[in-house]
Design a protein around this motif. Structure first.
Motif, PDB file in Angstrom:
ATOM      1  N   VAL A  44     -35.767  82.910 -32.889  1.00  0.00           N
ATOM      2  CA  VAL A  44     -36.214  81.870 -33.800  1.00  0.00           C
ATOM      3  C   VAL A  44     -35.040  81.369 -34.665  1.00  0.00           C
ATOM      4  O   VAL A  44     -34.881  80.165 -34.907  1.00  0.00           O
ATOM      5  N   GLY A  45     -34.203  82.318 -35.130  1.00  0.00           N
ATOM      6  CA  GLY A  45     -33.041  81.924 -35.941  1.00  0.00           C
ATOM      7  C   GLY A  45     -32.074  81.033 -35.169  1.00  0.00           C
ATOM      8  O   GLY A  45     -31.590  80.015 -35.682  1.00  0.00           O
ATOM      9  N   ALA A  46     -31.814  81.419 -33.928  1.00  0.00           N
ATOM     10  CA  ALA A  46     -30.899  80.615 -33.093  1.00  0.00           C
ATOM     11  C   ALA A  46     -31.491  79.246 -32.834  1.00  0.00           C
ATOM     12  O   ALA A  46     -30.793  78.206 -32.904  1.00  0.00           O
ATOM     13  N   ILE A  47     -32.846  79.236 -32.514  1.00  0.00           N
ATOM     14  CA  ILE A  47     -33.508  77.968 -32.251  1.00  0.00           C
ATOM     15  C   ILE A  47     -33.491  77.089 -33.513  1.00  0.00           C
ATOM     16  O   ILE A  47     -33.255  75.860 -33.450  1.00  0.00           O
ATOM     17  N   ALA A  48     -33.719  77.740 -34.650  1.00  0.00           N
ATOM     18  CA  ALA A  48     -33.716  76.981 -35.904  1.00  0.00           C
ATOM     19  C   ALA A  48     -32.332  76.409 -36.193  1.00  0.00           C
ATOM     20  O   ALA A  48     -32.200  75.260 -36.657  1.00  0.00           O
ATOM     21  N   GLU A  49     -31.305  77.200 -35.929  1.00  0.00           N
ATOM     22  CA  GLU A  49     -29.947  76.696 -36.164  1.00  0.00           C
ATOM     23  C   GLU A  49     -29.652  75.513 -35.250  1.00  0.00           C
ATOM     24  O   GLU A  49     -29.093  74.489 -35.675  1.00  0.00           O
ATOM     25  N   GLU A  50     -30.055  75.672 -33.968  1.00  0.00           N
ATOM     26  CA  GLU A  50     -29.821  74.560 -33.048  1.00  0.00           C
ATOM     27  C   GLU A  50     -30.619  73.334 -33.450  1.00  0.00           C
ATOM     28  O   GLU A  50     -30.128  72.190 -33.394  1.00  0.00           O
ATOM     29  N   THR A  51     -31.868  73.578 -33.897  1.00  0.00           N
ATOM     30  CA  THR A  51     -32.698  72.445 -34.310  1.00  0.00           C
ATOM     31  C   THR A  51     -32.113  71.770 -35.558  1.00  0.00           C
ATOM     32  O   THR A  51     -32.083  70.534 -35.664  1.00  0.00           O
ATOM     33  N   LEU A  61     -29.555  62.677 -38.461  1.00  0.00           N
ATOM     34  CA  LEU A  61     -29.772  62.064 -39.757  1.00  0.00           C
ATOM     35  C   LEU A  61     -28.482  61.491 -40.356  1.00  0.00           C
ATOM     36  O   LEU A  61     -28.463  60.339 -40.823  1.00  0.00           O
ATOM     37  N   ILE A  62     -27.485  62.301 -40.388  1.00  0.00           N
ATOM     38  CA  ILE A  62     -26.272  61.856 -41.073  1.00  0.00           C
ATOM     39  C   ILE A  62     -25.149  61.486 -40.102  1.00  0.00           C
ATOM     40  O   ILE A  62     -24.081  61.008 -40.492  1.00  0.00           O
ATOM     41  N   GLY A  63     -25.390  61.813 -38.851  1.00  0.00           N
ATOM     42  CA  GLY A  63     -24.394  61.426 -37.847  1.00  0.00           C
ATOM     43  C   GLY A  63     -23.174  62.320 -37.837  1.00  0.00           C
ATOM     44  O   GLY A  63     -22.241  62.055 -37.097  1.00  0.00           O
ATOM     45  N   GLY A  64     -23.181  63.358 -38.638  1.00  0.00           N
ATOM     46  CA  GLY A  64     -22.036  64.247 -38.667  1.00  0.00           C
ATOM     47  C   GLY A  64     -22.369  65.554 -37.956  1.00  0.00           C
ATOM     48  O   GLY A  64     -23.452  65.745 -37.420  1.00  0.00           O
ATOM     49  N   THR A  65     -21.448  66.461 -37.990  1.00  0.00           N
ATOM     50  CA  THR A  65     -21.635  67.767 -37.367  1.00  0.00           C
ATOM     51  C   THR A  65     -21.588  68.825 -38.437  1.00  0.00           C
ATOM     52  O   THR A  65     -20.853  68.717 -39.409  1.00  0.00           O
ATOM     53  N   VAL A  66     -22.391  69.893 -38.175  1.00  0.00           N
ATOM     54  CA  VAL A  66     -22.438  71.028 -39.109  1.00  0.00           C
ATOM     55  C   VAL A  66     -22.165  72.287 -38.290  1.00  0.00           C
ATOM     56  O   VAL A  66     -22.690  72.448 -37.178  1.00  0.00           O
ATOM     57  N   THR A  67     -21.304  73.110 -38.884  1.00  0.00           N
ATOM     58  CA  THR A  67     -20.981  74.345 -38.161  1.00  0.00           C
ATOM     59  C   THR A  67     -22.160  75.333 -38.281  1.00  0.00           C
ATOM     60  O   THR A  67     -23.025  75.252 -39.166  1.00  0.00           O
ATOM     61  N   LYS A  68     -22.219  76.288 -37.339  1.00  0.00           N
ATOM     62  CA  LYS A  68     -23.267  77.318 -37.326  1.00  0.00           C
ATOM     63  C   LYS A  68     -23.175  78.196 -38.583  1.00  0.00           C
ATOM     64  O   LYS A  68     -24.205  78.664 -39.091  1.00  0.00           O
ATOM     65  N   ALA A  69     -21.959  78.422 -39.084  1.00  0.00           N
ATOM     66  CA  ALA A  69     -21.788  79.245 -40.273  1.00  0.00           C
ATOM     67  C   ALA A  69     -22.417  78.564 -41.474  1.00  0.00           C
ATOM     68  O   ALA A  69     -23.092  79.199 -42.289  1.00  0.00           O
ATOM     69  N   GLU A  70     -22.277  77.272 -41.569  1.00  0.00           N
ATOM     70  CA  GLU A  70     -22.883  76.545 -42.680  1.00  0.00           C
ATOM     71  C   GLU A  70     -24.414  76.586 -42.576  1.00  0.00           C
ATOM     72  O   GLU A  70     -25.118  76.764 -43.578  1.00  0.00           O
ATOM     73  N   ILE A  71     -24.925  76.404 -41.344  1.00  0.00           N
ATOM     74  CA  ILE A  71     -26.394  76.446 -41.158  1.00  0.00           C
ATOM     75  C   ILE A  71     -26.927  77.819 -41.468  1.00  0.00           C
ATOM     76  O   ILE A  71     -27.983  77.998 -42.117  1.00  0.00           O
ATOM     77  N   ALA A  72     -26.228  78.889 -41.016  1.00  0.00           N
ATOM     78  CA  ALA A  72     -26.657  80.271 -41.267  1.00  0.00           C
ATOM     79  C   ALA A  72     -26.637  80.543 -42.764  1.00  0.00           C
ATOM     80  O   ALA A  72     -27.562  81.166 -43.301  1.00  0.00           O
ATOM     81  N   ALA A  73     -25.609  80.005 -43.488  1.00  0.00           N
ATOM     82  CA  ALA A  73     -25.564  80.201 -44.946  1.00  0.00           C
ATOM     83  C   ALA A  73     -26.699  79.461 -45.617  1.00  0.00           C
ATOM     84  O   ALA A  73     -27.329  79.988 -46.553  1.00  0.00           O
TER      85      ALA A  73
END
Length: 204
Positions: free
Chosen positions: A169-176, A184-196
């Motif tokens: 679920v965590g991985a799916i949520a991060e990917e989602t 939404l913003i057209g940019g990219t977010v790293t996995k570390a930022e999403i996990a934080a």
């Protein structure tokens, strides 16, 4: 026998009187006197007083012989028969008493054996009931132990599946979340930022 002896004597007397009457008849015939008138004066011999002595003698002899026969033959034989019958009755009573005693003893022994069999039956039933209870308890404990092991294994498996599902679920949520931010913003977010971000939201 009494009448015969008396009658014999009376017959002898009548014979003598007939002989005398015959002689007298001849005289009467000669003299012309009727014979029937003199013959009608005779008495019936048993009632003739001249024969009472001989009749009493024969009565005494007959009574004595009858008494001897009764005392020496008939009474001893009857007494022997009665004694034999009395002894037989006494033996039968003794035998009946003995058989009754044996029957009573047999009944008492039967009742004692029956009581023992009943007590043994109750004991066997109690033992079997206790053994059945113990076996049922052991089987129940074994089944409960098996169920407890299966439940523990199932709980462990459920916990593993749950932790694996949560990880997925965590991985799916991060990917989602990455895909949503990108749309939404057209940019990219790293996995570390999403996990934080997820950790921060979980902490709030």
């Amino acid at each position: 026998m009494f009448v015969t002896a008396a009658y014999a004597q009376s017959s002898t007397t009548e014979g003598a009187e007939a002989h005398d009457a015959a002689a007298a008849g001849e005289v009467h015939t000669e003299t012309g006197v009727a014979h029937e008138a003199d013959h009608g004066a005779g008495v019936f011999p048993p009632f003739d007083t001249t024969h009472f002595a001989s009749q009493l003698l024969w009565l005494a002899i007959t009574f004595g012989l009858f008494y001897l026969l009764m005392s020496k033959v008939i009474i001893p034989r009857i007494g022997g028969i009665l004694e034999t019958r009395h002894d037989r009755i006494a033996q039968d009573l003794d035998e009946a008493s003995r058989l009754k005693g044996e029957a009573d003893a047999a009944i008492a022994a039967y009742e004692q054996e029956l009581a023992g069999a009943r007590a043994k039956g109750h004991s066997i039933a109690d033992t079997a009931r206790e053994a059945a209870k113990a076996k049922a308890k052991a089987d129940r404990d074994g089944v409960e132990a098996g169920l407890a092991k299966k439940i523990a294994a199932a709980e462990t498996r459920i916990a593993d599946i749950k932790s694996k599902a949560l990880a997925d679920v965590g991985a799916i949520a991060e990917e989602t979340a990455t895909a949503v931010v990108k749309q939404l913003i057209g940019g990219t977010v790293t996995k570390a930022e999403i996990a934080a971000a997820f950790k921060a939201s979980a902490g709030n």
